[in-house]
Design a protein around this motif. Structure first.
Motif, PDB file in Angstrom:
ATOM      1  N   HIS A 195     -13.876 -85.779  25.644  1.00 38.80           N
ATOM      2  CA  HIS A 195     -13.647 -85.951  27.080  1.00 38.80           C
ATOM      3  C   HIS A 195     -12.650 -84.957  27.658  1.00 38.80           C
ATOM      4  CE1 HIS A 195     -10.102 -88.151  25.579  1.00 38.80           C
ATOM      5  NE2 HIS A 195      -9.590 -87.950  26.763  1.00 38.80           N
ATOM      6  N   ASP A 196     -11.731 -84.453  26.829  1.00 38.01           N
ATOM      7  CA  ASP A 196     -10.705 -83.541  27.331  1.00 38.01           C
ATOM      8  C   ASP A 196     -10.991 -82.077  26.977  1.00 38.01           C
ATOM      9  OD1 ASP A 196     -10.281 -83.858  24.625  1.00 38.01           O
ATOM     10  OD2 ASP A 196      -8.096 -83.929  24.773  1.00 38.01           O
ATOM     11  N   VAL A 197     -12.231 -81.766  26.641  1.00 32.49           N
ATOM     12  CA  VAL A 197     -12.625 -80.390  26.310  1.00 32.49           C
ATOM     13  C   VAL A 197     -13.761 -79.959  27.237  1.00 32.49           C
ATOM     14  CG1 VAL A 197     -13.580 -78.845  24.558  1.00 32.49           C
ATOM     15  CG2 VAL A 197     -11.926 -80.599  23.898  1.00 32.49           C
ATOM     16  N   GLN A 198     -13.500 -78.886  27.983  1.00 30.74           N
ATOM     17  CA  GLN A 198     -14.516 -78.300  28.862  1.00 30.74           C
ATOM     18  C   GLN A 198     -15.156 -77.125  28.140  1.00 30.74           C
ATOM     19  OE1 GLN A 198     -12.986 -77.007  32.677  1.00 30.74           O
ATOM     20  NE2 GLN A 198     -14.593 -75.461  32.903  1.00 30.74           N
ATOM     21  N   VAL A 199     -16.471 -77.124  28.007  1.00 31.98           N
ATOM     22  CA  VAL A 199     -17.189 -76.104  27.245  1.00 31.98           C
ATOM     23  C   VAL A 199     -17.917 -75.150  28.191  1.00 31.98           C
ATOM     24  CG1 VAL A 199     -18.955 -75.666  25.494  1.00 31.98           C
ATOM     25  CG2 VAL A 199     -17.497 -77.708  25.315  1.00 31.98           C
ATOM     26  N   GLU A 200     -17.714 -73.851  27.962  1.00 35.94           N
ATOM     27  CA  GLU A 200     -18.442 -72.821  28.692  1.00 35.94           C
ATOM     28  C   GLU A 200     -19.006 -71.826  27.684  1.00 35.94           C
ATOM     29  OE1 GLU A 200     -15.764 -71.063  31.519  1.00 35.94           O
ATOM     30  OE2 GLU A 200     -15.386 -72.969  32.552  1.00 35.94           O
ATOM     31  N   ALA A 235     -31.085 -70.140  30.367  1.00 40.16           N
ATOM     32  CA  ALA A 235     -30.645 -71.234  29.502  1.00 40.16           C
ATOM     33  C   ALA A 235     -29.353 -71.875  29.996  1.00 40.16           C
ATOM     34  CB  ALA A 235     -30.470 -70.733  28.070  1.00 40.16           C
ATOM     35  N   GLY A 236     -28.718 -71.275  31.017  1.00 37.10           N
ATOM     36  CA  GLY A 236     -27.582 -71.928  31.650  1.00 37.10           C
ATOM     37  C   GLY A 236     -26.208 -71.466  31.235  1.00 37.10           C
ATOM     38  N   VAL A 237     -26.052 -70.211  30.802  1.00 37.40           N
ATOM     39  CA  VAL A 237     -24.718 -69.725  30.433  1.00 37.40           C
ATOM     40  C   VAL A 237     -23.865 -69.529  31.684  1.00 37.40           C
ATOM     41  CG1 VAL A 237     -25.572 -68.588  28.368  1.00 37.40           C
ATOM     42  CG2 VAL A 237     -25.343 -67.276  30.466  1.00 37.40           C
TER      43      VAL A 237
END
Length: 229
Positions: free
Chosen positions: A30-35, A54-56
């Motif tokens: 929940h506290d990790v934002q992935v890009e 693919a949404g990068v």
């Protein structure tokens, strides 16, 4: 909230890169934002278009092919500039299991490591050609001898980095990165952990690695890195 950026260097990987991107876990903590950041290393196929579809979140583009070492160096530097608290680099050929990213970054998130190698050889590896297996064993053994630290897979194309490692690491040549990166990071005093992963051999495309390339590029780079400190 911590930012995790997945760096995928890619050269003519239109057939596999969407699968890799699709396997990246986006909401595993929940506290990790992935890009996701794709480094298009001068591809002449539709790698970039497929990655965008693919949404990068980020694309870094080279106009010509510079080499894997250059692509990894630029991608990790960009991840740091984008504010990554930690980063993962993973090959675009779908040999490595992107869905295992949470396990690979866990030692960094838990404060137990600064740099993580996702090791193929902590498990039984099937299907790898003999010359590649022997090459992996040889260069890993060389790193063990030089660094005096046990490593099972010094050649892996799946690694994780803390923000401080992203800031300090150096890759001194463009052809490849695997050996000089680990030497550079560990000799700066950073903590290493390995995490076992499953592995499958490449199904599409071709590896750029050749015996001649290692002889003419990798050995001299290892020597240069070893003499720097």
């Amino acid at each position: 909230m911590k930012k995790l950026i997945i760096v995928i260097p890619a050269f003519n990987e239109e057939e596999s890169i969407a699968r890799v991107i699709g396997k990246v876990p986006r909401h595993f903590q929940h506290d990790v934002q992935v890009e996701v950041l794709v480094v298009n290393d001068g591809s002449t196929d539709r790698t970039e278009e497929v990655a965008k579809a693919a949404g990068v979140e980020h694309i870094l583009r080279f106009s010509t092919n510079r080499g894997l070492g250059a692509a990894v160096r630029a991608g990790l530097k960009k991840a740091y500039e984008l504010g990554a608290d930690l980063a993962v680099m993973i090959d675009a050929d779908d040999e490595y299991p992107a869905d295992h990213i949470p396990r690979v970054v866990a030692p960094i998130l838990d404060g137990q490591a600064d740099y993580v190698l996702a090791s193929r050889f902590m498990r039984r590896v099937k299907g790898m050609k003999l010359h590649r297996r022997l090459g992996n064993y040889f260069f890993t053994a060389l790193q063990v001898i030089l660094l005096r630290q046990w490593i099972t897979d010094g050649q892996t194309g799946f690694r994780a980095f803390s923000r401080s490692v992203l800031r300090d690491l150096e890759i001194i040549h463009d052809y490849n990165y695997a050996q000089v990166m680990t030497m550079n990071i560990l000799r700066k005093g950073y903590r290493l952990r390995e995490v076992d992963i499953p592995y499958k051999v490449r199904q599409t495309g071709e590896s750029f690695i050749t015996f001649k390339g290692y002889v003419t590029n990798v050995f001299p780079a290892i020597w240069r890195e070893w003499r720097r400190q």
